[in-house]
Design a protein around this motif. Structure first.
Motif, PDB file in Angstrom:
ATOM      1  N   LYS A 189       0.838  -1.195   0.000  1.00  5.73           N
ATOM      2  CA  LYS A 189       0.000   0.000   0.000  1.00  5.73           C
ATOM      3  C   LYS A 189       0.877   1.252   0.000  1.00  5.73           C
ATOM      4  O   LYS A 189       1.892   1.309   0.665  1.00  5.73           O
ATOM      5  CB  LYS A 189      -0.899   0.008   1.228  1.00  5.73           C
ATOM      6  N   ALA A 190       0.449   2.245  -0.736  1.00  3.21           N
ATOM      7  CA  ALA A 190       1.178   3.516  -0.789  1.00  3.21           C
ATOM      8  C   ALA A 190       0.874   4.314   0.471  1.00  3.21           C
ATOM      9  O   ALA A 190      -0.261   4.362   0.951  1.00  3.21           O
ATOM     10  CB  ALA A 190       0.766   4.303  -2.019  1.00  3.21           C
ATOM     11  N   SER A 191       1.886   4.934   1.012  1.00  5.07           N
ATOM     12  CA  SER A 191       1.721   5.766   2.193  1.00  5.07           C
ATOM     13  C   SER A 191       1.052   7.085   1.802  1.00  5.07           C
ATOM     14  O   SER A 191       1.422   7.699   0.791  1.00  5.07           O
ATOM     15  CB  SER A 191       3.083   6.046   2.825  1.00  5.07           C
ATOM     16  N   PRO A 192       0.091   7.558   2.591  1.00  7.91           N
ATOM     17  CA  PRO A 192      -0.554   8.827   2.256  1.00  7.91           C
ATOM     18  C   PRO A 192       0.270  10.046   2.683  1.00  7.91           C
ATOM     19  O   PRO A 192      -0.014  11.164   2.260  1.00  7.91           O
ATOM     20  CB  PRO A 192      -1.864   8.768   3.045  1.00  7.91           C
ATOM     21  N   TRP A 193       1.285   9.861   3.505  1.00  6.64           N
ATOM     22  CA  TRP A 193       2.001  11.005   4.081  1.00  6.64           C
ATOM     23  C   TRP A 193       2.730  11.865   3.064  1.00  6.64           C
ATOM     24  O   TRP A 193       2.747  13.098   3.216  1.00  6.64           O
ATOM     25  CB  TRP A 193       2.928  10.525   5.187  1.00  6.64           C
ATOM     26  N   PHE A 230       1.745  12.581   0.105  1.00  3.43           N
ATOM     27  CA  PHE A 230       0.705  13.391  -0.530  1.00  3.43           C
ATOM     28  C   PHE A 230       0.264  14.522   0.394  1.00  3.43           C
ATOM     29  O   PHE A 230       0.017  15.644  -0.054  1.00  3.43           O
ATOM     30  CB  PHE A 230      -0.485  12.504  -0.916  1.00  3.43           C
ATOM     31  N   VAL A 231       0.170  14.229   1.671  1.00  2.00           N
ATOM     32  CA  VAL A 231      -0.163  15.265   2.653  1.00  2.00           C
ATOM     33  C   VAL A 231       0.913  16.341   2.661  1.00  2.00           C
ATOM     34  O   VAL A 231       0.628  17.541   2.680  1.00  2.00           O
ATOM     35  CB  VAL A 231      -0.334  14.634   4.062  1.00  2.00           C
ATOM     36  N   TRP A 279      10.335  11.372  -0.623  1.00  2.00           N
ATOM     37  CA  TRP A 279       9.046  10.764  -0.952  1.00  2.00           C
ATOM     38  C   TRP A 279       9.039   9.262  -0.705  1.00  2.00           C
ATOM     39  O   TRP A 279       8.169   8.745  -0.008  1.00  2.00           O
ATOM     40  CB  TRP A 279       8.700  11.074  -2.397  1.00  2.00           C
ATOM     41  N   PRO A 325       8.731   8.466   3.789  1.00  2.00           N
ATOM     42  CA  PRO A 325       7.427   9.101   3.512  1.00  2.00           C
ATOM     43  C   PRO A 325       6.823   9.815   4.714  1.00  2.00           C
ATOM     44  O   PRO A 325       6.090  10.784   4.550  1.00  2.00           O
ATOM     45  CB  PRO A 325       6.550   7.935   3.056  1.00  2.00           C
ATOM     46  N   ARG A 326       7.130   9.382   5.923  1.00  2.00           N
ATOM     47  CA  ARG A 326       6.563  10.046   7.100  1.00  2.00           C
ATOM     48  C   ARG A 326       7.266  11.357   7.440  1.00  2.00           C
ATOM     49  O   ARG A 326       6.788  12.109   8.275  1.00  2.00           O
ATOM     50  CB  ARG A 326       6.598   9.116   8.298  1.00  2.00           C
TER      51      ARG A 326
END
Length: 83
Positions: free
Chosen positions: A9-13, A15-16, A58, A62-63
């Motif tokens: 799963k791709a991390s949403p962070w 994108f945020v 990225w 990612p976080r």
């Protein structure tokens, strides 16, 4: 059923973080209304550097990406209040 390590799963962070960078860009660009032009140019150069940092982080971190616009916001406030 086996889990494919390449289909995680791709991390949403990130994108945020990039949404935050877009928001901070408008603050930096709107500074031209009340700050000297040379200061706005310097701020936009700093913003571009922070964008490169966010892009570089990225995938490996990612976080960490959402912290970049936070740092950009704090930096903008400090520069604008001192100008």
């Amino acid at each position: 059923m086996t889990t494919d390590p390449l289909r995680t799963k791709a991390s949403p962070w990130p994108f945020v973080g990039m949404a935050g960078m877009a928001c901070v860009f408008f603050l930096y660009a709107a500074s031209v209304l009340f700050a000297p032009w040379w200061l706005v140019v310097a701020l936009l150069v700093v913003w571009a550097f922070l964008l490169v940092v966010a892009c570089a982080w990225w995938t490996p971190h990612p976080r960490w990406v959402p912290w970049v616009p936070g740092v950009a916001l704090v930096l903008w406030v400090a520069v604008v209040l001192s100008a």
